[in-house]
Scaffold this motif. Structure first.
Motif, PDB file in Angstrom:
ATOM      1  N   VAL A 183       3.817   5.049   7.082  1.00 32.34           N
ATOM      2  CA  VAL A 183       2.705   4.162   6.700  1.00 32.34           C
ATOM      3  C   VAL A 183       3.009   3.543   5.336  1.00 32.34           C
ATOM      4  CG1 VAL A 183       0.246   4.070   6.057  1.00 32.34           C
ATOM      5  CG2 VAL A 183       0.952   5.377   8.059  1.00 32.34           C
ATOM      6  N   ALA A 184       3.497   4.378   4.401  1.00 36.75           N
ATOM      7  CA  ALA A 184       3.799   3.889   3.051  1.00 36.75           C
ATOM      8  C   ALA A 184       4.878   2.802   3.092  1.00 36.75           C
ATOM      9  CB  ALA A 184       4.244   5.050   2.164  1.00 36.75           C
ATOM     10  N   ARG A 185       5.895   2.996   3.933  1.00 32.25           N
ATOM     11  CA  ARG A 185       6.979   2.011   4.031  1.00 32.25           C
ATOM     12  C   ARG A 185       6.460   0.704   4.623  1.00 32.25           C
ATOM     13  NH1 ARG A 185      10.689   4.868   6.957  1.00 32.25           N
ATOM     14  NH2 ARG A 185      10.622   6.359   5.254  1.00 32.25           N
ATOM     15  N   LEU A 186       5.657   0.811   5.689  1.00 29.89           N
ATOM     16  CA  LEU A 186       5.106  -0.388   6.322  1.00 29.89           C
ATOM     17  C   LEU A 186       4.177  -1.127   5.353  1.00 29.89           C
ATOM     18  CD1 LEU A 186       4.798  -2.081   8.946  1.00 29.89           C
ATOM     19  CD2 LEU A 186       2.943  -0.542   9.617  1.00 29.89           C
ATOM     20  N   ALA A 187       3.426  -0.357   4.563  1.00 33.00           N
ATOM     21  CA  ALA A 187       2.465  -0.945   3.621  1.00 33.00           C
ATOM     22  C   ALA A 187       3.152  -1.818   2.572  1.00 33.00           C
ATOM     23  CB  ALA A 187       1.655   0.155   2.942  1.00 33.00           C
ATOM     24  N   GLU A 188       4.427  -1.548   2.327  1.00 27.89           N
ATOM     25  CA  GLU A 188       5.157  -2.326   1.318  1.00 27.89           C
ATOM     26  C   GLU A 188       5.197  -3.812   1.663  1.00 27.89           C
ATOM     27  OE1 GLU A 188       9.025  -0.626   0.487  1.00 27.89           O
ATOM     28  OE2 GLU A 188       8.071   1.302   0.030  1.00 27.89           O
ATOM     29  N   SER A 189       5.227  -4.133   2.966  1.00 30.57           N
ATOM     30  CA  SER A 189       5.243  -5.550   3.342  1.00 30.57           C
ATOM     31  C   SER A 189       3.843  -6.070   3.692  1.00 30.57           C
ATOM     32  CB  SER A 189       6.227  -5.788   4.495  1.00 30.57           C
ATOM     33  OG  SER A 189       5.998  -4.861   5.525  1.00 30.57           O
ATOM     34  N   GLY A 190       2.829  -5.251   3.410  1.00 33.44           N
ATOM     35  CA  GLY A 190       1.455  -5.653   3.686  1.00 33.44           C
ATOM     36  C   GLY A 190       0.864  -6.462   2.535  1.00 33.44           C
ATOM     37  N   THR A 191      -0.137  -7.268   2.871  1.00 36.59           N
ATOM     38  CA  THR A 191      -0.795  -8.083   1.847  1.00 36.59           C
ATOM     39  C   THR A 191      -2.079  -7.402   1.412  1.00 36.59           C
ATOM     40  OG1 THR A 191      -0.014  -9.952   3.130  1.00 36.59           O
ATOM     41  CG2 THR A 191      -1.559 -10.451   1.344  1.00 36.59           C
ATOM     42  N   LEU A 192      -2.161  -7.145   0.117  1.00 34.13           N
ATOM     43  CA  LEU A 192      -3.350  -6.502  -0.421  1.00 34.13           C
ATOM     44  C   LEU A 192      -4.505  -7.498  -0.388  1.00 34.13           C
ATOM     45  CD1 LEU A 192      -4.401  -3.904  -1.711  1.00 34.13           C
ATOM     46  CD2 LEU A 192      -3.837  -4.866  -3.941  1.00 34.13           C
ATOM     47  N   GLY A 193      -5.651  -7.063   0.123  1.00 32.77           N
ATOM     48  CA  GLY A 193      -6.825  -7.929   0.093  1.00 32.77           C
ATOM     49  C   GLY A 193      -7.159  -8.568   1.430  1.00 32.77           C
ATOM     50  N   ARG A 194      -6.182  -8.579   2.372  1.00 37.23           N
ATOM     51  CA  ARG A 194      -6.538  -9.167   3.674  1.00 37.23           C
ATOM     52  C   ARG A 194      -7.621  -8.320   4.343  1.00 37.23           C
ATOM     53  NH1 ARG A 194      -3.026  -9.949   9.093  1.00 37.23           N
ATOM     54  NH2 ARG A 194      -4.792 -10.501  10.432  1.00 37.23           N
ATOM     55  N   PHE A 195      -7.453  -6.998   4.261  1.00 40.25           N
ATOM     56  CA  PHE A 195      -8.499  -6.089   4.734  1.00 40.25           C
ATOM     57  C   PHE A 195      -8.949  -5.219   3.574  1.00 40.25           C
ATOM     58  CE2 PHE A 195      -5.628  -6.591   8.440  1.00 40.25           C
ATOM     59  CZ  PHE A 195      -6.515  -7.207   9.319  1.00 40.25           C
TER      60      PHE A 195
END
Ligand code: KG4
Ligand code: ZN
Length: 336
Positions: A183-195
């Motif tokens: 989850v932590a690795r996937l979160a690295e390419s996630g955009t903060l604030g979309r959800f």
């Protein structure tokens, strides 16, 4: 005092040799992650069988690496609980029996005490007293620590543990077990604030946690965005992972800060598998700097289960004269 440590409470066989004068001499770990990953979680029966298979070769290997003859081992510490009963019995039986054969004292160690003391193996260990945040697959607890054995529970999760929440979120996103690092690795390419996910119980006073609502929120968000293959698209999965991690981290940070303010202690120790999480470490460092407090944690490999923390905790107790009789006891459930 030179102590052999044995950890077999779940899916890692951890062996280490710790000397109260010389420090950690050698350690080794056999992880069963590959064995259990196709089942999406730990299969207790398979775990016990694999511990039985690996434990003696690992002990032999650690002694050889530390250039230690069995005659130099002065005590044995094994994890006595909490954990999977069959897995615990492997380490306890082997550890207690070797101690009998080698005519040295043995001690059963609380797995979470091992985690809590793991940062003591680092070059700049925390001084007592401190507040400890224990965050593993089975526990989320805030503990006031006055010294070895002086533990007062300040708050804990009323439902899922933080690591368990990570593991369940990982499953929803079709990631492998154990889910935290994925989850932590996937979160690295996630955009903060979309959800923005809820921060459970932060607006209520007290130091307890609850992560089951966050789990449901994650499940619903995944369901709302899923495509024909049953999963949201790659970027959406990453955005969900980011929002989930952010919610867990900020909840933990808020409660840790509150626990430090409540106790007046300037030191926080974080321990257990989730303490390996980089955003948690960074979030705590930033928040604690503001109140003049310091955060301590173990090196990455000693955040998750390992033999070194058990050897260390056991050595402290054995050196203080505590020992265990020949009747071997394990405690699958055991409050700290
Ligand atoms: O302490 P540990 O190795 O075993 C228990 O005593 O439970 O903790 C394992 C837990 C798992 O739930 C795993 O997903 C989580 O720690 N974990 C993480 C990370 N690394 C391990 N959670 C979040 N971020 C990580 N980097
Ligand atoms: Zn653990």
């Amino acid at each position: 005092m030179r102590v052999l440590g044995i950890e077999t409470s779940c899916d890692e066989t951890g062996i280490a040799l710790y000397d109260t004068r010389e420090g950690l001499l050698a350690h080794d770990l056999y992880s069963q992650i590959a064995l259990h990953s196709e089942y999406g979680g730990v299969v207790p029966e398979l775990a016990s069988r694999d511990h039985v298979r690996k434990i003696l070769p690992l002990i032999k290997d650690v002694l050889a690496r530390a250039q230690t003859d069995v005659s130099q081992v002065e005590g044995i510490a094994y994890t006595a609980g909490p954990g999977l009963v069959g897995a615990l019995m492997v380490g306890a039986s082997v550890g207690r029996s070797l101690a009998y054969a080698w005519k040295v004292p043995a001690i059963g160690v609380h797995h979470m005490e091992g985690h809590l003391l793991a940062p003591m193996l680092e070059e700049q260990p925390p001084e007592f007293p401190f507040v400890a945040l224990l965050v593993s697959g089975g526990h989320t607890q805030l503990v006031k620590v006055g010294g070895i054995g002086l533990y007062q529970l300040l708050g804990e999760s009323l439902d899922d543990a933080a690591g368990e929440a990570f593991d369940k979120a990982a499953k929803m996103l079709d990631l492998d077990y154990p889910g935290g690092p994925h989850v932590a690795r996937l979160a690295e390419s996630g955009t903060l604030g979309r959800f923005t996910f809820p921060r459970p119980m932060v607006d209520r006073p007290g130091l307890d946690f609850s992560f089951s609502g966050l789990k449901t929120y994650t499940l619903n968000t995944v369901a709302e965005h899923k495509g024909p293959d049953g999963l949201p698209d790659e970027q959406t999965c990453a955005d969900i992972a980011r929002a989930f991690e952010e919610a867990v981290v900020s909840t933990l940070v808020i409660k840790c800060r509150r626990a430090l303010e409540q106790t007046g202690y300037p030191r926080l120790v974080i321990a257990g598998g989730v303490s390996a999480n980089k955003r948690l470490r960074a979030g705590l460092e930033q928040a604690l700097r503001k109140i003049g407090a310091q955060v301590f944690y173990a090196r990455h490999e000693f955040c998750t289960d390992n033999g070194a923390m058990i050897a260390y905790a056991g050595a402290q107790r054995l050196a203080a004269g505590q020992t265990e009789g020949l009747a071997i006891n394990v405690r699958p459930r055991w409050p700290l």
